[in-house]
Design a protein around this motif. Structure first.
Motif, PDB file in Angstrom:
ATOM      1  N   GLY A 141      13.445  34.949  38.094  1.00 41.56           N
ATOM      2  CA  GLY A 141      12.403  35.529  38.940  1.00 41.56           C
ATOM      3  C   GLY A 141      11.134  34.701  38.921  1.00 41.56           C
ATOM      4  N   LEU A 152       8.305  42.338  38.524  1.00 37.53           N
ATOM      5  CA  LEU A 152       9.581  41.707  38.209  1.00 37.53           C
ATOM      6  C   LEU A 152      10.356  42.668  37.305  1.00 37.53           C
ATOM      7  N   ASN A 202      11.045  46.902  42.779  1.00 38.23           N
ATOM      8  CA  ASN A 202      11.118  45.439  42.900  1.00 38.23           C
ATOM      9  C   ASN A 202      11.379  44.982  44.328  1.00 38.23           C
ATOM     10  N   VAL A 205       9.372  41.524  45.442  1.00 34.25           N
ATOM     11  CA  VAL A 205       9.927  40.239  45.018  1.00 34.25           C
ATOM     12  C   VAL A 205      11.223  39.935  45.755  1.00 34.25           C
ATOM     13  N   PHE A 261      15.020  37.406  45.219  1.00 37.34           N
ATOM     14  CA  PHE A 261      15.407  37.632  43.822  1.00 37.34           C
ATOM     15  C   PHE A 261      16.069  38.986  43.640  1.00 37.34           C
TER      16      PHE A 261
END
Length: 331
Positions: A226, A243, A289, A292, A298
């Motif tokens: 990440g 993350l 998340n 991200v 990711f």
């Protein structure tokens, strides 16, 4: 996308748990890596002493609290991953000023040095602890910040200093906010190594603190991936990014899962020394998340049970287990 291969990259905190894994991943990707190890009179490089890529990295020893030193180590670096910090929450109750000096002033020094030296990309490491106990779940980046310990307060301050350098000076910076990373080499102050090492040492009574809080665990290789993906994306500049795994489990359930995987007949005991002050305990962490994912693609690939088994296997190696002191509570 920014290419990692051939880039000169500085990893502060490279001698630590996440940092040493990140160093290995960056070397594998073809980067020219300088790793900062905290200065000590033994010239010990922490977990970098035991990494397979030792001969492929440049290790410098020093302290981010010194601004002059920070200007030297950031010179000619393309990308900086800033992980160096004091992170143990219980110790922050005892020595809060050291957290301010290392986490806030140290971050100021790295940002100022990176600005003066014209570094292309800065990744500053935050922590999910800045959110405090969840007011809503899953926690996204807009969740209020709550300083429930001197540690989390110091990281809130460090994040603010870092982002001010983006807003004020255009420093190409991203704040990465990992939730609970786990895996080989993690400190004994963390809950998963605490459980594993006590069981592995033959204890039948496992001492823990409050086991009702929940956490969002991410295996260390996923966390490092990440970090790398965030650094490679220009779309992440100027942003704060969670993350995590979008997965919640209580410490109580982690204990029973580890015991099951280790086939251990053990009993859980609540050690009052390990209990945080009531208003300081973060009772729930669960990461959203989606940001991200949308910015970098990711997604964690190691399941929690798979990561636990890999972590257990590592700790059960005799030469690894001897590095830990399971009979001593490490603040």
């Amino acid at each position: 996308m920014i290419e990692i291969s051939g880039k000169k990259i500085l990893v502060t905190g490279g001698d630590g748990f996440i940092g040493s894994h990140l160093v290995e991943q960056l070397v594998d990707a073809g980067a020219i890596v300088t790793a900062l190890s905290q200065y000590n009179s033994f010239n010990n490089w922490g977990w970098l002493e035991h990494t397979a890529c030792l001969e492929k990295i440049n290790i410098v020893s020093g302290d981010i609290r010194d601004p002059h030193f920070c200007r030297v180590i950031t010179k000619d670096q393309d990308i900086i991953f800033h992980l160096a910090a004091l992170i143990a929450i219980p110790y922050s109750y005892i020595a809060p000023q050291s957290y301010v000096e290392t986490n806030i002033t140290g971050t100021l020094n790295i940002c100022q040095a990176a600005l003066e030296n014209g570094c292309d990309r800065i990744i500053h490491t935050s922590t999910s602890e800045v959110y405090g106990s969840a007011q809503y779940v899953p926690i996204d980046e807009k969740h209020p910040l709550q300083p429930q310990s001197p540690y989390s307060a110091s990281k809130i301050g460090a994040d603010a200093i870092a982002m001010s350098y983006y807003n004020s000076f255009g420093l190409p910076l991203t704040i990465v906010r990992p939730f609970n990373t786990y895996g080989p080499r993690q400190s004994a102050r963390a809950v998963i190594p605490t459980i594993i090492t006590q069981i592995a040492s033959g204890r039948k009574q496992i001492d823990l603190g409050d086991t009702s809080p929940t956490r969002d665990f991410t295996y260390v290789s996923d966390t490092c991936n990440g970090f790398t993906r965030i650094a490679q994306s220009l779309n992440t500049i100027g942003k704060t990014i969670n993350l995590g795994s979008n997965f919640e489990i209580s410490v109580h359930d982690v204990f029973h899962l580890v015991a099951k995987l280790m086939q251990a007949d053990v009993e859980l005991f609540t050690d009052p020394v390990r209990i945080r002050p009531v208003r300081s305990e973060v009772v729930r962490l669960w990461s959203n998340n989606s940001l991200v994912k949308s910015l970098t693609g990711f997604e964690p690939v190691v399941s929690f049970e798979e990561g636990l088994q890999q972590t257990i296997d590592w700790f059960l190696q005799p030469h690894q287990l001897t590095r830990y002191k399971p009979g001593i509570y490490n603040v």
